[in-house]
Write an enzyme that holds these catalytic residues in place. Structure first.
Site, mmCIF file in Angstrom:
data_model
loop_
_atom_site.group_PDB
_atom_site.id
_atom_site.type_symbol
_atom_site.label_atom_id
_atom_site.label_comp_id
_atom_site.label_asym_id
_atom_site.label_seq_id
_atom_site.Cartn_x
_atom_site.Cartn_y
_atom_site.Cartn_z
ATOM 1 N N MET A 92 1.060 -1.340 -0.153
ATOM 2 C CA MET A 92 -0.143 0.016 0.038
ATOM 3 C C MET A 92 0.624 1.330 0.036
ATOM 4 O O MET A 92 0.361 2.507 0.354
ATOM 5 C CB MET A 92 -0.772 0.018 1.119
ATOM 6 C CG MET A 92 -1.839 -1.167 1.185
ATOM 7 S SD MET A 92 -2.778 -1.401 -0.299
ATOM 8 C CE MET A 92 -4.099 -0.392 -0.213
ATOM 9 N N HIS A 111 -4.342 -5.126 -8.897
ATOM 10 C CA HIS A 111 -5.074 -3.782 -8.600
ATOM 11 C C HIS A 111 -6.497 -4.374 -8.724
ATOM 12 O O HIS A 111 -7.034 -4.898 -9.716
ATOM 13 C CB HIS A 111 -5.071 -2.839 -9.674
ATOM 14 C CG HIS A 111 -5.969 -1.516 -9.104
ATOM 15 N ND1 HIS A 111 -5.747 -0.691 -8.238
ATOM 16 C CD2 HIS A 111 -6.773 -0.943 -9.800
ATOM 17 C CE1 HIS A 111 -6.516 0.448 -8.098
ATOM 18 N NE2 HIS A 111 -7.322 0.259 -9.231
HETATM 19 C C1 GRF Z 1 -6.708 -6.924 -1.683
HETATM 20 O O1 GRF Z 1 -8.091 -5.895 -1.602
HETATM 21 C C2 GRF Z 1 -6.507 -6.491 -3.116
HETATM 22 O O2 GRF Z 1 -7.379 -6.181 -3.931
HETATM 23 C C3 GRF Z 1 -5.336 -5.754 -3.113
HETATM 24 O O3 GRF Z 1 -4.830 -5.557 -1.613
HETATM 25 C C4 GRF Z 1 -5.864 -6.075 -0.855
HETATM 26 C C5 GRF Z 1 -5.145 -6.971 0.291
HETATM 27 O O4 GRF Z 1 -4.891 -7.933 -0.191
HETATM 28 N N1 GRF Z 1 -4.106 -6.046 -4.030
HETATM 29 P P1 GRF Z 1 -3.894 -9.385 0.584
HETATM 30 O O5 GRF Z 1 -5.163 -10.024 1.048
HETATM 31 O O6 GRF Z 1 -2.947 -8.484 1.397
HETATM 32 O O7 GRF Z 1 -3.121 -9.848 -0.825
#
Ligand code: GRF
Length: 198
Positions: A92, A111
């Site tokens: 993130m 994404h």
């Molecule tokens: C999910 O909502 C995905 O769409 C985005 O990141 C979020 C968490 O993903 N890529 P994860 O469970 O940590 O892989």
């Protein structure tokens, strides 16, 4: 043939990371070499360790917005692990061109939208707000422009009556766990033709 080495960057639960790690077996041309997080409390770190994958943490907060300084630290474990491919999976933090350009053509991201629709955050709420009949997820090569770059795969899901952002996100996440491993397998074999799942 030696395997391509894959570093996976996470910020949270790591469900996409788990799907990728668990797919890299047998005749798959790649193997995981590192799971790296910007958050020491990321649940995915424990899940990676349980799978015997090396993990590392570079907390972004001490760098107080100095992205270049953070990225100078973030890149070290990736280089030390000798990664050939970098997969962002629920990572993130926005990465600058300085970092991205070190991995041109070999960094992927997933994404939760049908790009180019809904770059950025809150994609499920935005799809519902727009009244879209379908939604989904995209795997793309990472370039300096956020959620841009060549599309390597997409998976579509229907938007159903009564859907909330959470119910839609859960339906998309299921497809993420199918799409990302399928794209990585093809990409690691040198094939960039897009994976299109219904
Ligand atoms: C999910 O909502 C995905 O769409 C985005 O990141 C979020 C968490 O993903 N890529 P994860 O469970 O940590 O892989």
């Amino acid at each position: 043939m030696s395997h391509k080495k894959v570093a996976i960057l996470i910020s949270g639960g790591g469900s996409n990371m788990v799907a990728l790690v668990d797919s890299m077996t047998g005749d798959h041309p790649a193997r995981p070499c590192l799971v790296l997080s910007n958050d020491a409390t990321a649940g995915g770190l424990q899940r990676a360790a349980e799978r015997g994958i090396a993990t590392a943490v570079v907390d972004h907060r001490p760098f107080k917005g100095d992205r270049a300084a953070f990225e100078e630290e973030l890149v070290k474990p990736i280089l030390d692990a000798g990664a050939d491919i970098v997969c962002l999976a629920g990572f993130m933090r926005v990465l600058t061109d300085g970092f991205v350009s070190r991995f041109t053509g070999r960094m992927l991201n997933i994404h939760p939208s049908l790009l180019p629709l809904y770059k950025g955050l809150h994609t499920h709420a935005r799809a519902l707000e727009a009244g879209d009949a379908e939604h989904g997820c995209t795997v793309h090569e990472v370039t300096a422009r956020l959620d841009d770059g060549p599309i390597l795969g997409q998976a579509r899901v229907p938007v159903l009556p009564g859907d909330t952002p959470d119910t839609l996100a859960a339906r998309v996440l299921e497809q993420e766990h199918r799409l990302y491993p399928a794209v990585l397998r093809r990409f690691a074999a040198g094939d960039r033709s897009p994976v299109l799942l219904g």
